[in-house]
Design an enzyme around this catalytic site. Structure first.
Site, short mmCIF file in Angstrom:
data_model
loop_
_atom_site.label_atom_id
_atom_site.label_comp_id
_atom_site.label_asym_id
_atom_site.label_seq_id
_atom_site.Cartn_x
_atom_site.Cartn_y
_atom_site.Cartn_z
N SER A 1 -30.45 47.18 78.31
CA SER A 1 -30.83 48.31 77.46
C SER A 1 -30.28 49.64 77.93
CB SER A 1 -32.36 48.40 77.38
OG SER A 1 -32.91 48.64 78.66
N LYS B 1 -41.45 52.42 75.81
CA LYS B 1 -40.41 53.42 76.03
C LYS B 1 -40.70 54.71 75.27
CE LYS B 1 -36.83 49.95 76.92
NZ LYS B 1 -35.58 49.34 76.47
#
Length: 773
Positions: free
Chosen positions: A679, A722
C-alpha cells in the site's frame, strides 16, 4: 645389578626435605594421598615445590608423638615426588605422592622450621629364575584369597597386583594394601633382598588368611545364635505387616466402590466407560503405595470429572441479546449485527453446525470480552484458552500417560474447569501460535475446529474420544496473515476496527471511568472529570486503536485522587487541565507524529498494523552515483513486498519523467519497526516525482494505494483505520484508490468531516493532487 624401577642416580638429589608421617609406610612406585596438617611437614612440601618436588618420607617410631624430633624417625624411607598439591581452607595441604626409590637418611637435622636429610639410595638384591616365578604365583594366589575374604580391600587392587612385572614391585604393591601394623611394614621396607621380602610377604598373607577365616567363622556362629533369638521378632513384624495390608485392603475396597459409583454417574460413552473400568480393575490389583497407583488415580479422576453429559440449555432472546451487547460494548455495529444473525439461526435450529467465528483486530477493541457476552446471551458457560506462545502439540492434544507429569490438553482441561460440554470457548491469540520440533499445535487445532471431526476428538491422555461438536468456538487474533491457511479456512473472519477519538472518549465516559472509580473505592461525588479533560487524555496521553492505555491513564488518575482523599487533604477533586497534567505528567503525544510541512521528497503514507492505523513519512533523496551505474537503496527495515513496490514506483517515474543518472535512496523512518505491504506504492511514487520535478509535496495530504508499472492505482485494505489515523493526525486531504470507495461506508460520518477524500485510478492523477504547482 640395581632394580630397573629405581631412577638413575644422576637424577636424584643428595639433600632433600623430610616429610614425617604417622601410622603409615610408603613404598616405592606406588601413589599415596596425604592430608598434611603439621607445620614442619607443610614447610617441607613448600620447599620441595621450589626445587625438584622431591621429599623423603620417613615414618615415626612412636605414632603418639605430635611434634617428632630427628631421633623419633626411622632412617629408611621412600624418596617420593609430589605430583599434586592442593591447599585447604584450614592452611593444610592435600598432596599426592609417587614413591620413587628406597633411600637411607645418613643424617637428619632441623633447619628453617623443617627437617632435612642427606640421603643414600638403596639398591635391591634381585631374584630371578623358577624360584622367583613360584614365589610370585604363590603371593598372587594368597592375595586373591585375602581380597575375597576381606571386604575392606577393593577388588580393583587385584589388577595392579597382576600387572606388577618385577618381584620387588609385586611385594611392595601387596604390602601397600595389606592391613599390617606400621612396624611390620617398616621392616619389610628395609628388606632389600627381594627373595626374603617375597617370602615374608607370603608368610604375612597366610597369617592374614588364617585370621580372616577365623573371623568369618566367628561371625557366622554369632549370626546363627542371633537368628534364633531374632526369629520371633521377625515373625511378629511379618504379622504386623499382614494386619496392615488387611486394613489397607479394606480401605481399597471402599476406594473401588467410590470410583465405580463415580464412573456410573458420569454417564460416559460406552468406549470411555469401558476404558475407565479397565483402569479401575488395574488399580484394584496395584499396591496402594505403588507409583503406578497414583498415575491410575489421576487418570480416573480426570475421566470422572470431564463433562461427558453435563451441559447447559440454550436460552436465546434476540432482543435481550441486542440490549446486552449495546450495554457492554460501544460501537461495533457490523460485529453486533453478525453476532445477532448467528444467534437467530441458533434459535431456529438448535443442531446447526454453524461457522466458527474469528474476531480479528488490534489489541484492546473488545474481541475477548464480546465472546463472554455471546456466552451470557446464550445462557452458556464461558471458557478462555490463551494460545499465545504455545509451541507444543501436546498442549492441545494432551501428553501420553507414559510421561511423568502427563495431563490432558488445554481443550479438555478447559471443559473440565467450566464443568460443561457446550460452553463458549474463546481461543485467544490464534496468530501467536508457534511451532518447533515438538510439533505444530495449529495442526492439532484443525481436528478440534472441524465440525466433521470434532465429534470424536482424540486426546492423548484420555485415550477415549470426546464429543466437541456442542462447543461453540470463537477465535481472536491481531493479524490475520499470521493464522495458517488451513486453520483460517475453517473460520469466518469478522474484522474489528480501531476506535476513533470520539468513540474512545465515549467509551471512557460510559464504561472505563465508572469502572475505575469502583475499583479504587471512589464515588462520582468525590471525583469530577470534565469532558475537556477526558478529550485531553485521549488526544495527548494515548495513541492506540483500542482503549487499554486509556484505561491505565484513568486508573492512574483515580489512584492520585484516592491518595489525596486518604490523606484527608480533600473530599472532592475536579480533574481539570492543571490537575490532569500534575497527575499524569508531561503529555506523551503533544504534537503530531508527522510534520505537516510542505517539502520536496517527503510524502505521507497511510499504514495499518496490529495496533491500528498510522501516518508515516516516506523520504526520497538522490545523490551522484558512487559506482559505474546508478543504484536504488531502500532502508527502514522494509519487507520484500514493500521493496518491490519501491522498485515499481521508480520504474514508473523514470518512464514518465525521464531517467536521472543518480543514486536513489528511499527511507522509511522508525527503522526498528518492521514494515511490509504493497500500500505504500502511491506514497513512494509521489515522493520520487517530487524530487524528479523539484516540486514540494503538500504537507496536509496523505495517501495509500498499490501501483503497477503502467501507473494504475489498485485498492488496498484497512481503509477505515487509515482514514481515522489521518483525521487523528491533522491531515486535511486523503488520496485513496477508487476501488476502495465502498470501504468509506465503514468510516463514521463525523470522522469524514473536515477531510477531503480524493479517489483516483491513475498514479499521475494522484501525483498532481499531492504536489504543489
Amino acid at each position: 645389578m640395581a632394580d630397573k624401577r629405581n631412577a638413575p642416580r644422576t637424577a636424584m638429589p643428595t639433600r632433600v626435605p623430610v616429610l614425617p608421617v604417622r601410622d603409615t609406610v610408603h613404598f616405592p612406585s606406588l601413589i599415596n594421598t596425604l592430608h598434611v596438617i603439621r607445620e614442619p611437614s607443610v614447610k617441607a612440601l613448600r620447599r620441595s615445590e621450589e626445587s625438584d618436588h622431591m621429599v623423603l618420607v620417613l615414618s615415626q617410631r612412636d605414632m603418639a608423638i605430635e611434634e617428632p624430633r630427628a631421633a623419633d624417625l626411622f632412617r629408611v624411607g621412600t624418596l617420593s615426588q609430589a605430583l599434586q598439591s592442593s591447599p585447604m581452607p584450614d592452611a593444610s595441604l592435600r598432596v599426592v605422592l609417587r614413591g620413587v626409590t628406597r633411600a637411607r637418611a645418613t643424617k637428619v637435622f632441623g633447619k628453617d622450621g623443617l627437617f632435612w636429610a642427606d640421603v643414600v639410595w638403596l639398591e635391591e638384591n634381585p631374584i630371578e629364575g623358577p624360584e622367583s616365578e613360584a614365589l610370585i604365583r604363590a603371593c598372587i594366589d594368597g592375595f586373591t584369597r585375602i581380597v575375597q575374604l576381606n571386604r575392606d580391600i577393593p577388588p580393583e587392587t587385584l589388577d595392579s597386583v597382576m600387572h606388577a612385572e618385577k618381584p620387588g614391585l609385586l611385594a611392595d604393591t601387596i604390602l601397600h594394601h595389606m592391613p599390617l601394623r606400621s612396624a611390620e611394614k617398616q621392616a619389610l621396607l628395609e628388606e632389600l633382598d627381594q627373595r626374603a621380602r617375597l617370602e615374608k610377604t607370603l608368610a604375612a598373607l597366610r597369617q592374614e588368611e588364617q585370621v580372616l577365616e577365623l573371623a568369618n567363622h566367628i561371625r557366622e556362629r554369632v549370626e546363627r545364635e542371633i537368628n534364633d533369638s531374632q526369629r520371633e521378632f521377625y515373625l511378629r513384624e511379618q504379622l504386623r505387616v499382614i494386619q496392615s495390608e488387611l486394613h489397607e485392603r479394606e480401605h481399597r475396597v471402599g476406594e473401588y466402590d467410590e470410583y465405580l459409583e463415580l464412573i456410573q454417574n458420569a454417564q460416559m460413552p460406552p468406549e470411555a466407560e469401558e476404558k475407565a473400568m479397565s483402569e479401575l480393575r488395574r488399580l484394584d490389583r496395584t499396591p496402594a503405595a505403588s507409583p503406578e497407583g497414583m498415575v491410575l488415580r489421576n487418570y480416573l479422576d480426570t475421566l470422572v470429572n470431564l463433562p461427558w453429559s453435563k451441559g447447559t440449555r440454550d436460552s436465546i432472546d434476540l432482543a435481550a441479546a441486542a440490549e446486552l451487547l449495546d450495554v457492554r460494548h460501544y460501537g461495533l455495529p457490523k460485529v453486533k449485527d453478525r453476532i445477532l444473525d448467528f444467534l437467530a439461526v441458533r434459535q431456529l435450529k438448535d443442531t446447526l453446525r454453524g461457522p466458527i467465528l474469528c474476531f480479528v483486530g488490534p489489541p484492546g477493541v473488545g474481541k475477548t470480552s464480546i465472546g463472554r457476552s455471546i456466552a451470557d446471551a446464550m445462557g452458556r458457560k464461558f471458557c478462555r484458552l490463551s494460545l499465545g506462545g504455545v509451541r507444543d502439540e501436546a498442549e492441545i492434544r494432551g501428553h501420553r500417560r507414559t510421561y511423568v507429569g502427563s495431563m490432558p490438553g488445554r481443550v479438555l482441561q478447559g471443559l473440565r474447569q467450566c464443568g460443561s460440554r457446550n460452553p463458549v470457548m474463546v481461543l485467544d491469540e490464534l496468530d501467536k501460535l508457534g511451532r518447533d520440533s515438538l510439533g505444530d499445535p495449529t495442526s492439532a487445532l484443525l481436528e478440534a475446529l472441524d465440525p466433521e471431526q470434532n465429534c470424536r476428538f482424540s486426546d492423548h491422555y484420555v485415550e477415549a474420544p470426546f464429543d466437541l461438536s456442542a462447543v461453540m468456538f470463537v477465535g481472536t487474533a491481531n493479524v490475520i496473515e499470521n493464522i495458517p491457511a488451513p486453520l483460517r479456512d475453517r473460520m469466518e473472519i469478522i474484522p474489528f476496527s480501531g476506535y476513533s477519538e470520539q468513540e474512545r472518549c465515549a467509551i471512557g465516559r460510559s464504561f472505563l471511568f465508572p469502572e475505575a472509580l469502583k475499583e479504587h473505592g471512589l464515588t462520582p461525588e468525590q471525583v469530577e472529570l470534565p469532558d475537556c479533560s477526558l478529550d485531553l487524555v485521549v488526544r495527548e496521553y494515548t495513541r492506540e486503536a483500542g482503549v487499554r492505555e486509556l484505561n491505565r491513564k484513568l486508573a492512574a488518575l483515580c489512584r492520585k485522587v484516592a491518595r489525596k482523599i486518604a490523606l484527608g487533604e480533600t473530599q472532592h477533586v475536579c480533574l481539570d487541565e492543571f490537575e490532569l497534567r500534575a497527575s499524569l505528567g508531561r503529555p506523551r503525544y503533544s504534537g503530531s507524529l508527522v510534520t505537516l510541512k510542505d517539502e520536496i521528497g517527503v510524502a505521507r503514507g497511510l499504514v495499518v498494523s496490529e495496533l491500528g492505523g498510522d501516518v508515516i513519512p516516506i523520504e526520497v533523496s538522490v545523490t551522484d552515483p558512487l559506482g559505474p551505474a546508478p543504484e536504488l537503496k531502500l532502508t527502514g527495515n522494509l519487507g520484500d513486498v514493500m521493496k518491490e513496490s519501491g522498485q515499481a514506483a521508480l520504474t514508473y517515474v523514470q518512464s514518465v519523467y525521464g531517467v536521472l543518472r543518480k543514486d536513489v535512496h528511499i527511507h522509511v523512518p522508525e527503522g526498528a519497526i518492521p514494515k511490509d505491504g504493497p500500500s505504500a506504492g502511491v506514497t513512494i511514487a509521489t515522493a520520487l516525482a517530487s524530487v524528479w520535478l523539484n516540486r514540494s509535496v503538500r504537507g496536509s495530504v496523505a495517501m495509500t494505494g498499490e501501483v503497477t508499472l503502467r501507473g494504475r492505482v489498485l485498492p488496498v485494505g484497512g481503509v477505515r483505520e487509515k482514514v481515522l489515523a489521518a483525521q487523528r493526525t491533522g491531515i486535511s486531504a486523503v488520496i485513496l484508490p477508487r476501488g476502495n470507495e465502498p470501504d468509506l461506508c465503514d468510516v463514521p460520518a463525523d470522522q469524514l468531516k473536515g477531510l477531503d477524500i480524493h479517489l483516483v485510478d491513475d498514479l499521475q492523477e494522484a501525483i498532481e493532487l499531492a504536489l504543489l504547482p
